[in-house]
Design a protein around this motif. Structure first.
Motif, PDB file in Angstrom:
ATOM      1  N   ARG A  29       0.825  -1.201   0.000  1.00  0.00           N
ATOM      2  CA  ARG A  29       0.000   0.000   0.000  1.00  0.00           C
ATOM      3  C   ARG A  29       0.864   1.258   0.000  1.00  0.00           C
ATOM      4  NH1 ARG A  29      -4.100  -1.257   4.789  1.00  0.00           N
ATOM      5  NH2 ARG A  29      -2.674  -2.993   5.222  1.00  0.00           N
ATOM      6  N   ASP A  33       0.707   4.366  -2.742  1.00  0.00           N
ATOM      7  CA  ASP A  33       0.613   5.795  -2.437  1.00  0.00           C
ATOM      8  C   ASP A  33       1.731   6.578  -3.102  1.00  0.00           C
ATOM      9  OD1 ASP A  33      -1.592   5.307  -0.901  1.00  0.00           O
ATOM     10  OD2 ASP A  33      -0.677   5.840   1.021  1.00  0.00           O
ATOM     11  N   SER A  88      -0.434  10.547   2.616  1.00  0.00           N
ATOM     12  CA  SER A  88      -1.225   9.314   2.620  1.00  0.00           C
ATOM     13  C   SER A  88      -2.609   9.557   3.221  1.00  0.00           C
ATOM     14  CB  SER A  88      -0.498   8.218   3.411  1.00  0.00           C
ATOM     15  OG  SER A  88       0.548   7.656   2.658  1.00  0.00           O
ATOM     16  N   ARG A  89      -2.658  10.374   4.235  1.00  0.00           N
ATOM     17  CA  ARG A  89      -3.949  10.711   4.860  1.00  0.00           C
ATOM     18  C   ARG A  89      -4.851  11.424   3.869  1.00  0.00           C
ATOM     19  NH1 ARG A  89      -5.653  15.057   8.838  1.00  0.00           N
ATOM     20  NH2 ARG A  89      -7.026  14.048  10.371  1.00  0.00           N
ATOM     21  N   GLU A  92      -6.157   8.999   1.287  1.00  0.00           N
ATOM     22  CA  GLU A  92      -7.188   8.163   1.896  1.00  0.00           C
ATOM     23  C   GLU A  92      -8.540   8.872   1.905  1.00  0.00           C
ATOM     24  OE1 GLU A  92      -7.444   7.182   6.406  1.00  0.00           O
ATOM     25  OE2 GLU A  92      -6.099   5.695   5.520  1.00  0.00           O
ATOM     26  N   ARG A  93      -8.509  10.188   2.050  1.00  0.00           N
ATOM     27  CA  ARG A  93      -9.736  10.967   2.149  1.00  0.00           C
ATOM     28  C   ARG A  93     -10.160  11.597   0.831  1.00  0.00           C
ATOM     29  NH1 ARG A  93      -9.643  13.925   7.993  1.00  0.00           N
ATOM     30  NH2 ARG A  93      -9.111  12.090   9.214  1.00  0.00           N
ATOM     31  N   HIS A 247       0.083   3.338   6.738  1.00  0.00           N
ATOM     32  CA  HIS A 247      -0.862   2.220   6.647  1.00  0.00           C
ATOM     33  C   HIS A 247      -0.691   1.249   7.819  1.00  0.00           C
ATOM     34  CE1 HIS A 247      -2.654   3.348   2.837  1.00  0.00           C
ATOM     35  NE2 HIS A 247      -1.439   3.651   2.404  1.00  0.00           N
ATOM     36  N   ARG A 250      -2.818   2.819  10.450  1.00  0.00           N
ATOM     37  CA  ARG A 250      -4.243   2.675  10.167  1.00  0.00           C
ATOM     38  C   ARG A 250      -4.715   1.245  10.403  1.00  0.00           C
ATOM     39  NH1 ARG A 250      -7.740   5.541  10.564  1.00  0.00           N
ATOM     40  NH2 ARG A 250      -8.881   5.433   8.602  1.00  0.00           N
TER      41      ARG A 250
END
Length: 267
Positions: A29, A33, A88-89, A92-93, A247, A250
């Motif tokens: 992952r 990204d 990455s955040r 993700e959003r 990740h 998370r």
């Protein structure tokens, strides 16, 4: 005796169970990204490689210092990756995840990240000084070049200096890893105290010692391999591992019941 407020705060975060080989999924992952937002990652990696090159040049005749400095890089690496956690955040959003997202994480408006960064910096400096003192104090010959370190320390016929150096490094690095493996992403993502984030990180490691030991080995091994070709591998490996570390956080920490901090944007 009542629990401390930080411990109670840490227990608001559930630790998810993971299998032994889950770190390989984090690497996959993380690579995804990096492919989706390559510019901020590659710039971070290039800066790391250039800093390593500058460090090598500055300590080219003092390899006893350089050996500790490069291994100390692993201690402060989670701080270096802060901007890429924000990338990455944002991915993700579904938010913009360019260079601005990475720069936004470095805005000096969060004293928690500054405090944690100072603690990591002190830990890294402590290891550099300890490593230098051990090698210069117990080496039978001066260590000025990489070949001196290999010949006099690593391949020495007598003494256990190299083994002692490795053991001491592990003893110092293990608690730093346990304290930081999810702490900085958690501080970036949620409004928690530094001590609660550190305690959460320790809970993760204690709940999953085998997978986290595997993750630590992957981090060290891939970083060492990246340093081998004149540090050029750091250009890719630093952002790859940074995104993968997001990740890891998370996967390991369940924060679904708590409100998140707004996604940081550069203004």
């Amino acid at each position: 005796m009542p629990n401390s407020p930080a411990l109670e705060e840490s227990r608001r975060f559930a630790v998810r169970a993971i299998p032994l080989l889950r770190p390989l999924s984090w690497l996959a992952r993380g690579a995804r990204d990096l492919a989706r937002a390559p510019l901020p990652g590659l710039l971070h990696g290039l800066a790391s490689a250039l800093f390593g090159g500058l460090l090598f040049w500055a300590a080219r005749d003092r390899f006893w210092l350089l050996a500790g400095a490069f291994s100390g890089f692993l201690i402060v690496a989670p701080l270096v990756a802060t901007g890429l956690y924000n990338v990455s955040r944002a991915l993700e959003r579904g938010r913009p995840a360019g260079l601005g997202a990475a720069l936004a994480a470095w805005r000096p408006d969060d004293r928690r990240l500054i405090a944690f960064g100072l603690l990591l910096g002190l830990a890294g400096t402590g290891w550099v000084l300890t490593s230098a003192a051990l090698i210069t104090g117990f080496s039978p010959e001066p260590i000025r070049k990489p070949e001196d370190f290999v010949r006099v320390v690593m391949l020495a016929d007598t003494g256990l200096l190299f083994e002692a150096w490795l053991v001491l490094g592990g003893v110092l690095a293990a608690p730093v890893f346990a304290s930081s493996v999810v702490a900085i992403p958690l501080l970036l993502d949620r409004k928690v105290s530094v001590l609660a984030a550190v305690l959460t990180s320790w809970r993760v490691v204690m709940a999953h010692p085998a997978p986290m030991a595997f993750w630590a080995a992957l981090l060290m091994g891939l970083t060492a391999l990246a340093m081998a070709p004149l540090l050029l591998g750091l250009v890719v490996v630093v952002p790859w591992l940074a995104h993968a570390s997001w990740h890891a956080y998370r996967d390991l920490v369940d924060v679904s019941e708590l409100p998140s901090q707004p996604t940081r944007a550069w203004r």
